[in-house]
Design a protein around this motif. Sequence first.
Motif, PDB file in Angstrom:
ATOM      1  N   MET A  40      83.224  50.693   6.794  1.00 49.11           N
ATOM      2  CA  MET A  40      83.750  51.793   7.604  1.00 49.11           C
ATOM      3  C   MET A  40      84.190  52.966   6.734  1.00 49.11           C
ATOM      4  O   MET A  40      84.035  54.117   7.116  1.00 49.11           O
ATOM      5  CB  MET A  40      84.895  51.296   8.492  1.00 49.11           C
ATOM      6  N   ARG A  41      84.726  52.660   5.559  1.00 49.66           N
ATOM      7  CA  ARG A  41      85.123  53.759   4.661  1.00 49.66           C
ATOM      8  C   ARG A  41      83.892  54.538   4.199  1.00 49.66           C
ATOM      9  O   ARG A  41      83.937  55.749   4.038  1.00 49.66           O
ATOM     10  CB  ARG A  41      85.940  53.237   3.486  1.00 49.66           C
ATOM     11  N   HIS A  42      82.800  53.824   4.020  1.00 49.10           N
ATOM     12  CA  HIS A  42      81.562  54.493   3.649  1.00 49.10           C
ATOM     13  C   HIS A  42      81.015  55.333   4.810  1.00 49.10           C
ATOM     14  O   HIS A  42      80.616  56.475   4.626  1.00 49.10           O
ATOM     15  CB  HIS A  42      80.528  53.447   3.212  1.00 49.10           C
ATOM     16  N   LEU A  43      81.057  54.762   5.988  1.00 44.51           N
ATOM     17  CA  LEU A  43      80.479  55.444   7.156  1.00 44.51           C
ATOM     18  C   LEU A  43      81.330  56.604   7.660  1.00 44.51           C
ATOM     19  O   LEU A  43      80.803  57.624   8.095  1.00 44.51           O
ATOM     20  CB  LEU A  43      80.295  54.455   8.313  1.00 44.51           C
ATOM     21  N   PHE A  44      82.651  56.426   7.627  1.00 42.78           N
ATOM     22  CA  PHE A  44      83.531  57.425   8.256  1.00 42.78           C
ATOM     23  C   PHE A  44      84.374  58.206   7.261  1.00 42.78           C
ATOM     24  O   PHE A  44      84.931  59.247   7.604  1.00 42.78           O
ATOM     25  CB  PHE A  44      84.449  56.747   9.281  1.00 42.78           C
ATOM     26  N   GLY A  45      84.483  57.697   6.033  1.00 41.50           N
ATOM     27  CA  GLY A  45      85.261  58.403   5.022  1.00 41.50           C
ATOM     28  C   GLY A  45      86.735  58.054   5.053  1.00 41.50           C
ATOM     29  O   GLY A  45      87.280  57.700   6.108  1.00 41.50           O
ATOM     30  N   ASP A  46      87.399  58.189   3.903  1.00 35.21           N
ATOM     31  CA  ASP A  46      88.817  57.821   3.790  1.00 35.21           C
ATOM     32  C   ASP A  46      89.704  58.664   4.688  1.00 35.21           C
ATOM     33  O   ASP A  46      90.688  58.192   5.238  1.00 35.21           O
ATOM     34  CB  ASP A  46      89.305  57.984   2.332  1.00 35.21           C
ATOM     35  N   LYS A  47      89.359  59.959   4.818  1.00 38.13           N
ATOM     36  CA  LYS A  47      90.232  60.850   5.582  1.00 38.13           C
ATOM     37  C   LYS A  47      90.424  60.341   7.012  1.00 38.13           C
ATOM     38  O   LYS A  47      91.528  60.313   7.526  1.00 38.13           O
ATOM     39  CB  LYS A  47      89.659  62.264   5.585  1.00 38.13           C
ATOM     40  N   ARG A  48      89.308  59.911   7.623  1.00 43.91           N
ATOM     41  CA  ARG A  48      89.422  59.394   8.984  1.00 43.91           C
ATOM     42  C   ARG A  48      90.001  57.979   8.987  1.00 43.91           C
ATOM     43  O   ARG A  48      90.827  57.640   9.833  1.00 43.91           O
ATOM     44  CB  ARG A  48      88.057  59.405   9.673  1.00 43.91           C
ATOM     45  N   MET A  49      89.543  57.158   8.029  1.00 38.91           N
ATOM     46  CA  MET A  49      89.973  55.754   8.047  1.00 38.91           C
ATOM     47  C   MET A  49      91.477  55.587   7.827  1.00 38.91           C
ATOM     48  O   MET A  49      92.080  54.645   8.315  1.00 38.91           O
ATOM     49  CB  MET A  49      89.180  54.945   7.009  1.00 38.91           C
ATOM     50  N   ASP A  50      92.074  56.524   7.090  1.00 31.90           N
ATOM     51  CA  ASP A  50      93.530  56.452   6.892  1.00 31.90           C
ATOM     52  C   ASP A  50      94.272  56.781   8.180  1.00 31.90           C
ATOM     53  O   ASP A  50      95.485  56.624   8.256  1.00 31.90           O
ATOM     54  CB  ASP A  50      93.961  57.404   5.761  1.00 31.90           C
ATOM     55  N   ASP A  51      93.538  57.246   9.160  1.00 31.80           N
ATOM     56  CA  ASP A  51      94.109  57.646  10.442  1.00 31.80           C
ATOM     57  C   ASP A  51      93.634  56.694  11.557  1.00 31.80           C
ATOM     58  O   ASP A  51      93.713  56.993  12.739  1.00 31.80           O
ATOM     59  CB  ASP A  51      93.621  59.079  10.719  1.00 31.80           C
ATOM     60  N   LEU A  52      93.130  55.514  11.143  1.00 29.50           N
ATOM     61  CA  LEU A  52      92.580  54.559  12.117  1.00 29.50           C
ATOM     62  C   LEU A  52      93.697  53.968  12.970  1.00 29.50           C
ATOM     63  O   LEU A  52      94.674  53.437  12.447  1.00 29.50           O
ATOM     64  CB  LEU A  52      91.831  53.440  11.390  1.00 29.50           C
ATOM     65  N   TYR A  53      93.528  54.049  14.271  1.00 24.80           N
ATOM     66  CA  TYR A  53      94.588  53.622  15.171  1.00 24.80           C
ATOM     67  C   TYR A  53      94.225  52.357  15.928  1.00 24.80           C
ATOM     68  O   TYR A  53      95.018  51.442  16.088  1.00 24.80           O
ATOM     69  CB  TYR A  53      94.880  54.754  16.155  1.00 24.80           C
ATOM     70  N   LEU A  54      92.981  52.319  16.420  1.00 29.69           N
ATOM     71  CA  LEU A  54      92.560  51.217  17.282  1.00 29.69           C
ATOM     72  C   LEU A  54      91.127  50.903  16.913  1.00 29.69           C
ATOM     73  O   LEU A  54      90.312  51.813  16.775  1.00 29.69           O
ATOM     74  CB  LEU A  54      92.656  51.681  18.736  1.00 29.69           C
TER      75      LEU A  54
END
Length: 456
Positions: free
Chosen positions: A91-105
């Motif tokens: 997921m970090r590869h697909l969506f990037g750290d910026k979004r993944m650090d904001d993963l809620y659900l």
Amino acid sequence: MSKTERKYWNMKVEPKLNTPEIKEFQLKRLKKSLAWQYKYTPFNKNRFDKAGVKPDDIQSFEDYAAAIPIVGQEDIRAVIAEVGLDMEKLMRHLFGDKRMDDLYLLTTTSGTTGVPTPYPNFRAALDDAQEMTGRAAWRMGIRPGDRIGLCFGLSMHAAGTPQILWFSRYPGVTIIPIGAEAGTEKILQFMQLFKVNVFTGTPSLALHLIERAPEVLNMPVKNLGIKILMLGAEPGAGIPEVRLRLESEYGAKVFDLGAGYGCSCDYPIYQGMHWLADDLAYYELVDPETRKPVPIAEGATGLMAATSLHPEAAVWFDMRFTMNDIHQVFTDPCPCGYSGFRYKIVGRADDMLKVKGVPVYPASIEGVIHSFSGRLTGAFRIVLDEPPPRVVPPLKLKIEYAEGIRESDLPGLEKELGVKMHSLLKIRPAITWLKPNTLERATKKTQLLEKSYEKG
Ligand SMILES: [Zn+2]
């Protein structure tokens, strides 16, 4: 016009859907989005690098289509083959750290075709999701005071638990998360007890409840007082015959939702789903084989792909991503009078069967079978002797006849069905008849293909 009488949820944006004005806005947003993707998303940066272009090189929709190939589930599988099944890494590869650090659900697809595809919900996506839910639900006629029975699978299902969040700011509605897992008996009982008047779930579940209601509740499903069926996750609501049956059995309006950001309207003849998200996503069609762009024009058909115009909040449809659905679009104004071009789901690119070179989609077969409502139960399977898409004719179908049909009626019924299949789908199937209720009923997704080649 009072707050509850206004035509659209968003009176500022929705009147502009499918206009040249919004197209201009999209191009501006697209350029910004591509720069964002390049900076923050490894998977998408690789796609630029592979194409040998930088976001600045893309100045038009044509540049974009020429530079960046479509991606889809098979590309995700290729990444999995590379990084392994470490979902976090993936997921970090697909969506990037910026979004993944904001993963809620975190939810996933059902995984019926193999590895489940993660469906992350980022905090930044909540506003957009609530906005899209508002636009769709308002058009469907959901209003304060309504009680929504949430009957998609709740466990990990992308249309399950997240809907509770998506409706959280919608005025005056109550969500009752019953969940497909509860089973048909509980679903029917809970809907009755808690006076659900909006059902949301799969069309096959809605159809199944028609059959179960008399024995569970001692009354037809119509007596529940449901006014809206909000259906998704599989074709059905878009199949005219299925829609008609659901509308008459429930005495409700039937709406189709999904495969992108859209919902159908209540025009009596199904017009497809109105695309409601021109400001949030850029919609494209490509040829399923050559992957060349197909211009969006009345009646055009192709593989649908989309790009988010607000990438901080995007999940799938990130950058020319396809869910593998074949769409047909209609750009002429809809007789219902609402904005947004329309799309119909013709089938899934990977469900396409080629019977002697003729493309046939299981959803189309389902449509014909449901048009014999009353004489057939609607349950059927397509039996494949070798891996699709190639089918050596005749296409084999197992079909349940309805209660009250005598064996002596079957030859006539078979002939009638054969004529209709041939005139609409250009196939002459070989039919095996089954007694009513022989086939397993699914509360989630119905698997229509029976792969006999996998058994031996
Ligand atoms: Zn319409």
